[in-house]
Design a protein around this motif. Structure first.
Motif, PDB file in Angstrom:
ATOM      1  N   SER A   1       7.601  23.157  16.056  1.00 28.94           N
ATOM      2  CA  SER A   1       6.569  22.468  17.117  1.00 28.94           C
ATOM      3  C   SER A   1       5.420  21.683  16.379  1.00 28.94           C
ATOM      4  N   THR A   2       5.497  21.056  15.276  1.00 31.92           N
ATOM      5  CA  THR A   2       4.608  20.236  14.603  1.00 31.92           C
ATOM      6  C   THR A   2       4.976  18.605  14.452  1.00 31.92           C
ATOM      7  N   TYR A   3       4.133  18.151  14.387  1.00 31.13           N
ATOM      8  CA  TYR A   3       4.336  16.540  14.035  1.00 31.13           C
ATOM      9  C   TYR A   3       3.445  16.219  12.789  1.00 31.13           C
ATOM     10  N   GLU A   4       3.737  14.944  12.280  1.00 24.72           N
ATOM     11  CA  GLU A   4       3.130  14.627  11.238  1.00 24.72           C
ATOM     12  C   GLU A   4       3.600  12.969  10.883  1.00 24.72           C
ATOM     13  N   LEU A   5       2.785  12.285  10.136  1.00 23.57           N
ATOM     14  CA  LEU A   5       3.064  11.078   9.872  1.00 23.57           C
ATOM     15  C   LEU A   5       4.195  11.054   8.885  1.00 23.57           C
ATOM     16  N   ALA A   6       5.265  10.346   8.907  1.00 23.25           N
ATOM     17  CA  ALA A   6       6.297  10.233   8.098  1.00 23.25           C
ATOM     18  C   ALA A   6       6.060   8.783   7.040  1.00 23.25           C
ATOM     19  N   TYR A   7       5.471   8.054   7.578  1.00 24.58           N
ATOM     20  CA  TYR A   7       5.135   6.830   6.689  1.00 24.58           C
ATOM     21  C   TYR A   7       4.330   6.025   7.682  1.00 24.58           C
ATOM     22  N   ASP A   8       3.072   5.439   6.661  1.00 26.94           N
ATOM     23  CA  ASP A   8       2.065   4.507   7.226  1.00 26.94           C
ATOM     24  C   ASP A   8       1.725   3.667   6.240  1.00 26.94           C
ATOM     25  N   ASP A   9       1.868   2.297   6.743  1.00 22.14           N
ATOM     26  CA  ASP A   9       1.852   1.392   5.739  1.00 22.14           C
ATOM     27  C   ASP A   9       0.233   0.901   5.328  1.00 22.14           C
ATOM     28  N   SER A  10      -0.462   1.375   6.192  1.00 25.94           N
ATOM     29  CA  SER A  10      -1.944   1.105   5.759  1.00 25.94           C
ATOM     30  C   SER A  10      -2.544   1.956   4.690  1.00 25.94           C
ATOM     31  N   LEU A  11      -1.670   3.163   4.291  1.00 28.49           N
ATOM     32  CA  LEU A  11      -1.936   4.168   3.294  1.00 28.49           C
ATOM     33  C   LEU A  11      -1.361   3.650   1.935  1.00 28.49           C
ATOM     34  N   VAL A  12      -0.548   2.632   2.010  1.00 28.71           N
ATOM     35  CA  VAL A  12       0.106   2.264   0.629  1.00 28.71           C
ATOM     36  C   VAL A  12      -1.003   1.374  -0.333  1.00 28.71           C
ATOM     37  N   PRO A  13      -1.229   1.555  -1.299  1.00 27.84           N
ATOM     38  CA  PRO A  13      -2.351   0.869  -2.037  1.00 27.84           C
ATOM     39  C   PRO A  13      -2.169  -0.610  -2.354  1.00 27.84           C
ATOM     40  N   GLY A  14      -3.209  -1.305  -2.249  1.00 29.86           N
ATOM     41  CA  GLY A  14      -3.108  -2.753  -2.784  1.00 29.86           C
ATOM     42  C   GLY A  14      -2.243  -3.656  -1.742  1.00 29.86           C
ATOM     43  N   GLY A  15      -2.249  -3.210  -0.620  1.00 30.03           N
ATOM     44  CA  GLY A  15      -1.369  -3.978   0.355  1.00 30.03           C
ATOM     45  C   GLY A  15       0.088  -4.111   0.130  1.00 30.03           C
ATOM     46  N   ALA A  16       0.707  -3.493  -0.505  1.00 25.63           N
ATOM     47  CA  ALA A  16       2.055  -3.540  -1.130  1.00 25.63           C
ATOM     48  C   ALA A  16       2.932  -2.707  -0.345  1.00 25.63           C
ATOM     49  N   ALA A  17       2.836  -2.685   1.049  1.00 21.09           N
ATOM     50  CA  ALA A  17       3.631  -1.848   1.718  1.00 21.09           C
ATOM     51  C   ALA A  17       5.139  -2.412   1.762  1.00 21.09           C
ATOM     52  N   PRO A  18       6.221  -1.699   1.514  1.00 19.34           N
ATOM     53  CA  PRO A  18       7.401  -2.426   1.536  1.00 19.34           C
ATOM     54  C   PRO A  18       8.094  -2.723   2.629  1.00 19.34           C
ATOM     55  N   LEU A  19       7.540  -1.746   3.627  1.00 20.61           N
ATOM     56  CA  LEU A  19       7.965  -1.793   5.206  1.00 20.61           C
ATOM     57  C   LEU A  19       6.853  -1.996   6.105  1.00 20.61           C
ATOM     58  N   THR A  20       6.944  -2.985   6.844  1.00 24.31           N
ATOM     59  CA  THR A  20       5.933  -3.588   8.018  1.00 24.31           C
ATOM     60  C   THR A  20       6.759  -3.944   9.236  1.00 24.31           C
ATOM     61  N   GLY A  21       6.297  -4.073  10.197  1.00 34.48           N
ATOM     62  CA  GLY A  21       6.994  -4.367  11.497  1.00 34.48           C
ATOM     63  C   GLY A  21       8.016  -3.413  11.831  1.00 34.48           C
ATOM     64  N   VAL A  22       7.712  -1.978  11.758  1.00 34.77           N
ATOM     65  CA  VAL A  22       8.895  -1.041  12.033  1.00 34.77           C
ATOM     66  C   VAL A  22       9.494  -1.054  13.468  1.00 34.77           C
TER      67      VAL A  22
END
Length: 386
Positions: free
Chosen positions: A282-303
């Motif tokens: 019964s815990t939750y967490e972030l699995a992916y957050d594009d704002s934490l990818v350095p340099g604006g290089a997130a490979p996944l946006t508009g999830v």
């Protein structure tokens, strides 16, 4: 799938050390096999259908909105959205929603064992903006209305039984559904900027006509523990379901939802995040957050829509972004699996694997025209990991 935190994973093309330094985690980080590529390697040039794929994979068009499905007399619906596959003897069926209002509904395409289309037909009509949904363990498709006070409809992929409205599952701006056969519940996302995450507990498993709607309660952070609380008035009137329970956790635009192995993942489009509920503790967490990818290089946006494969990979479709389906591997690599070119005014919807895992189905909701009547439904075949 195993429990994992994708925030601790590497982004393809980003060094593990750089990613770790930015996020501040102390765990070891998986590195991609080669820059810019995931486990299947780099994407190749666009094929005749305008799809960039890794080596060994091929695509074909299954159906086009406003046109008859090849080999049938059925006209494919507009704005194809959420989808799922169902076994059908030695063949299978792909079900797809129609995100138009009014009209909506859902259709199905039937395939034989060799993948040849043998039929197509309507399984739900007269509804509104059917966006995503989910399959049940008893082989029905839950088609969800993405409108205020929308309903969930339980439909028959085989086209035999009439669709049934399921008001006990709550009336709100529905998105996706994911069945959990272990806890005998169905998880539900809500597409509102201040939406919630729900579960429906049927009175009898396999019968969605009656039960209890509950909402997730947790703190305001991105990780912690959670509990469930009963929504007093599931019909959402006069008070919306998301406003009835103090302490209900708010999520910014709930989208796709997928359950496997005591974990449920869901996406929120307002902040480009993938969330993970660890149901065993019964815990939750972030699995992916594009704002934490350095340099604006997130490979996944508009999830948006999400599904899983037998290998434990998650496949997340983009609403916009670079029109990609990206995968997140069990060893925490985030990378593009495919990209649709020349369709920047569309979005990718409905990813789902055939029962044997060898074919991936999905749609470009508005195709090259940018119109709901221009949707295209595809199939990709190749050496998927098992």
């Amino acid at each position: 799938m195993e429990r994992r935190t994708f925030l601790r994973g590497a982004v393809a093309g980003t060094s593990a050390a750089a990613f770790a330094g930015t996020l501040g985690h102390g765990a070891a980080y998986a590195a991609p096999a080669q820059p810019g590529a995931g486990p299947y390697g780099a994407l190749g040039a666009a094929d005749a259908n305008g799809i960039m794929l890794p080596s060994g994979f091929t695509s074909r068009v299954v159906a086009r909105s406003s046109q008859t499905v090849s080999g049938t007399s059925y006209t494919w619906h507009s704005a194809p959205d959420g989808g799922a596959c169902f076994a059908d003897g030695t063949g299978w069926i792909y079900v797809s929603n129609s995100e138009v209002n009014p009209g909506g509904g859902a259709s199905a395409v039937r395939f034989n064992s060799s993948g040849t289309v043998t039929g197509a037909y309507r399984i739900l009509s007269g509804t509104r903006q059917n966006c995503a949904g989910g399959r049940t363990p008893w082989n029905t498709w839950l088609s969800c209305e993405e409108v205020s006070l929308g309903y969930v409809y339980e439909t028959d992929p085989y086209g035999v039984n009439a669709a049934v409205q399921r008001p006990a599952m709550g009336r709100f701006k529905h998105e996706a559904a994911a069945a959990d056969p272990v806890r005998r519940v169905v998880y539900l996302t809500e597409d509102e900027t201040n939406g919630c995450f729900y579960r429906f507990v049927p009175t009898s498993w396999g019968d969605l006509s009656a039960g209890t709607l509950q909402v997730l309660k947790a703190g305001s952070g991105t990780s912690g523990s959670f509990t469930w609380a009963t929504v007093p008035d599931p019909d959402g009137s006069p008070t919306a379901t998301r406003g009835q329970v103090p302490g209900a956790k708010v999520f910014n635009g709930g989208e796709g939802c997928h359950y496997a192995g005591d974990t449920v993942w869901f996406t929120t489009k307002g902040d480009n995040r993938v969330w993970q509920l660890n149901l065993a503790n019964s815990t939750y967490e972030l699995a992916y957050d594009d704002s934490l990818v350095p340099g604006g290089a997130a490979p996944l946006t508009g999830v948006d829509n999400v599904t899983g494969s037998a290998s434990g990979d998650l496949y997340v479709a983009e609403d916009g972004g670079t029109m990609e389906i990206c995968l997140i591997t069990p060893d925490d690599v985030v990378a593009p699996f495919l990209r649709i070119t020349g369709q920047s005014s569309s979005e990718i919807t409905g990813p789902a694997f055939s029962p044997d895992g060898s074919r991936l189905y999905f749609s470009s909701q508005r195709g090259t025209s940018g119109s709901s009547t221009g949707g295209i439904t595809y199939e990709v075949t190749g050496p998927f990991r098992v």
